[in-house]
Design an enzyme around this catalytic site. Structure first.
Site, mmCIF file in Angstrom:
data_model
loop_
_atom_site.group_PDB
_atom_site.id
_atom_site.type_symbol
_atom_site.label_atom_id
_atom_site.label_comp_id
_atom_site.label_asym_id
_atom_site.label_seq_id
_atom_site.Cartn_x
_atom_site.Cartn_y
_atom_site.Cartn_z
ATOM 1 C CB ALA A 24 5.687 0.679 -2.556
ATOM 2 C CB THR A 28 12.353 2.271 -0.946
ATOM 3 O OG1 THR A 28 12.242 2.936 0.307
ATOM 4 C CG2 THR A 28 11.094 2.513 -1.763
ATOM 5 C CG ASP A 104 7.610 -6.570 -0.329
ATOM 6 O OD1 ASP A 104 7.098 -7.085 0.685
ATOM 7 O OD2 ASP A 104 7.886 -5.358 -0.408
ATOM 8 C CG HIS A 121 -2.864 -4.176 -3.485
ATOM 9 N ND1 HIS A 121 -2.276 -2.937 -3.394
ATOM 10 C CD2 HIS A 121 -4.205 -3.958 -3.379
ATOM 11 C CE1 HIS A 121 -3.225 -2.010 -3.230
ATOM 12 N NE2 HIS A 121 -4.387 -2.606 -3.209
ATOM 13 C CB CYS A 132 -9.234 -23.955 -10.908
ATOM 14 S SG CYS A 132 -7.481 -24.312 -11.134
ATOM 15 C CG ASN A 220 4.979 8.548 2.767
ATOM 16 O OD1 ASN A 220 5.288 7.380 2.559
ATOM 17 N ND2 ASN A 220 4.761 9.404 1.782
ATOM 18 C CB ILE A 238 10.197 3.810 6.827
ATOM 19 C CG1 ILE A 238 9.121 4.624 6.108
ATOM 20 C CG2 ILE A 238 9.579 2.672 7.627
ATOM 21 C CD1 ILE A 238 8.543 3.947 4.889
HETATM 22 P P1 NAD Z 1 3.583 4.413 -3.562
HETATM 23 O O1 NAD Z 1 4.744 4.063 -4.445
HETATM 24 O O2 NAD Z 1 2.416 5.062 -4.181
HETATM 25 O O3 NAD Z 1 4.071 5.340 -2.375
HETATM 26 C C1 NAD Z 1 5.208 5.057 -1.598
HETATM 27 C C2 NAD Z 1 5.462 6.251 -0.698
HETATM 28 O O4 NAD Z 1 6.523 5.930 0.190
HETATM 29 C C3 NAD Z 1 5.890 7.503 -1.476
HETATM 30 O O5 NAD Z 1 5.150 8.599 -0.993
HETATM 31 C C4 NAD Z 1 7.388 7.630 -1.150
HETATM 32 O O6 NAD Z 1 7.833 8.968 -1.161
HETATM 33 C C5 NAD Z 1 7.449 7.001 0.229
HETATM 34 N N1 NAD Z 1 8.752 6.393 0.566
HETATM 35 C C6 NAD Z 1 9.531 5.604 -0.231
HETATM 36 N N2 NAD Z 1 10.607 5.154 0.441
HETATM 37 C C7 NAD Z 1 10.521 5.687 1.708
HETATM 38 C C8 NAD Z 1 11.340 5.591 2.873
HETATM 39 N N3 NAD Z 1 12.445 4.835 2.898
HETATM 40 N N4 NAD Z 1 10.956 6.292 3.980
HETATM 41 C C9 NAD Z 1 9.823 7.040 3.975
HETATM 42 N N5 NAD Z 1 8.995 7.150 2.899
HETATM 43 C C10 NAD Z 1 9.342 6.477 1.779
HETATM 44 O O7 NAD Z 1 3.194 3.088 -2.797
HETATM 45 P P2 NAD Z 1 1.773 2.567 -2.295
HETATM 46 O O8 NAD Z 1 1.032 3.644 -1.620
HETATM 47 O O9 NAD Z 1 2.068 1.303 -1.591
HETATM 48 O O10 NAD Z 1 0.953 2.222 -3.613
HETATM 49 C C11 NAD Z 1 1.556 1.556 -4.665
HETATM 50 C C12 NAD Z 1 0.993 0.200 -5.038
HETATM 51 O O11 NAD Z 1 2.111 -0.446 -5.597
HETATM 52 C C13 NAD Z 1 0.567 -0.683 -3.923
HETATM 53 O O12 NAD Z 1 -0.690 -1.087 -4.230
HETATM 54 C C14 NAD Z 1 1.506 -1.912 -3.962
HETATM 55 O O13 NAD Z 1 0.735 -3.066 -4.178
HETATM 56 C C15 NAD Z 1 2.344 -1.745 -5.172
HETATM 57 N N6 NAD Z 1 3.806 -1.871 -5.026
HETATM 58 C C16 NAD Z 1 4.341 -2.726 -4.136
HETATM 59 C C17 NAD Z 1 5.718 -2.841 -3.983
HETATM 60 C C18 NAD Z 1 6.244 -3.818 -2.974
HETATM 61 O O14 NAD Z 1 5.586 -4.810 -2.697
HETATM 62 N N7 NAD Z 1 7.409 -3.577 -2.386
HETATM 63 C C19 NAD Z 1 6.574 -2.050 -4.749
HETATM 64 C C20 NAD Z 1 6.003 -1.155 -5.683
HETATM 65 C C21 NAD Z 1 4.613 -1.086 -5.789
HETATM 66 ZN ZN ZN Z 2 -6.959 -23.821 -13.290
#
Ligand code: NAD
Ligand code: ZN
Length: 247
Positions: A24, A28, A104, A121, A132, A220, A238
């Site tokens: 995720a 952000t 996303d 996911h 189905c 991260n 990032i």
């Molecule tokens: P998480 O929220 O657990 O971790 C995200 C990590 O990224 C955190 O440690 C945070 O500090 C770091 N982070 C955030 N913005 C950053 C940036 N700009 N630069 C550097 N680091 C940054 O996310 P996860 O490990 O993906 O697990 C969460 C679950 O949530 C996943 O399974 C996913 O499916 C789902 N999810 C997805 C989305 C999406 O699709 N965008 C959003 C929220 C949650």
């Molecule tokens: Zn169906």
């Protein structure tokens, strides 16, 4: 240029098959909140478990309400510098696959070919019948749900319709898990980006790559439990970091 970024550039240069693993945190900077970061969604909303979704109409209604309340950030978000830098590495033939926990669709939107993206996911930009598998578009569900809050059921088999994401308590998609494992075992460099690396089985891929001999990089903005096993750990934003590493 920062020493860590120089090291990352060298590592990318000397690798031939890179797997990028994203969470995720990469989205952000596109305005989609993460779960566990400082501004994570979980500060305000607890996740809905799969068994509760299936068992209760009220919970399904609550789930659709959340989906359709406010603007749908996932639908309108655009890829940011991080997604664009990764797509650049795909185009150069450096990155073979992106394994993503994200729902996303932003790697697709950045231009990476479908067959090089593995969504562990699922995807939040459409829905499917749990029985189905028939696909439904969110626009259609939204229109009727916002009229009378009627919960959608499948036209073909009357099964429960759910956003095409994998919820907590729901089985992982078998084909995607197999593709992710094959890509992980074939790579010589594995870069984990923007994931707190606590959601399993997804978080099992970085150590799998490392044990198989690949170079492991973690990017991260906060520490993760897997930092001690990585060859390079970068605690930075990032977008700017990846842009500087691939230009
Ligand atoms: P998480 O929220 O657990 O971790 C995200 C990590 O990224 C955190 O440690 C945070 O500090 C770091 N982070 C955030 N913005 C950053 C940036 N700009 N630069 C550097 N680091 C940054 O996310 P996860 O490990 O993906 O697990 C969460 C679950 O949530 C996943 O399974 C996913 O499916 C789902 N999810 C997805 C989305 C999406 O699709 N965008 C959003 C929220 C949650
Ligand atoms: Zn169906």
């Amino acid at each position: 240029m920062d020493e860590e970024i120089v090291t990352l550039r060298q590592m990318i240069k000397s690798s031939v098959k890179i797997v990028v693993f994203t969470g995720a945190g990469i989205s952000t900077e596109s305005g989609i909140p993460d779960f566990r970061g400082p501004n994570g969604i979980w500060k305000t909303n607890t996740p809905i478990d799969f068994s509760d979704f299936v068992a209760s109409e009220d919970i399904r209604r609550e789930s659709w309400r959340r989906k359709f309340s406010g603007g749908d950030k996932m639908a309108t978000a655009k890829p940011n510098a991080g997604h664009i830098a990764i797509n650049h590495l795909v185009r150069l033939g450096k990155v073979t696959h992106i394994i993503t926990q994200n729902i996303d669709g932003l790697h697709h939107k950045s231009g990476v070919p479908e067959e090089q993206i593995i969504e562990l996911h699922g995807n939040a930009n459409y829905a499917t019948c749990l029985d189905c598998g028939h696909r439904y578009e969110l626009e259609d569900i939204k229109r009727s749900f916002l009229t009378d809050e009627k919960i959608p059921y499948c036209d073909l088999c009357e099964g429960i319709i759910k956003q095409a994401t994998i919820s907590f308590g729901q089985a992982m998609p078998v084909k995607e898990m197999q593709r992710a494992e094959a890509a992980t075992l074939a790579c010589d460099m594995f870069i984990a980006i923007g994931s707190s690396l606590v959601v399993y089985p997804a978080a099992g891929f970085p150590p799998m790559a490392k044990q198989n001999g690949a170079t492991l990089v973690i990017l991260n903005n906060e520490a993760t439990d897997l930092d001690p096993v990585a060859d390079l750990v970068i605690h930075k934003q990032i977008g700017p970091t990846l842009s500087a590493a691939v230009d």
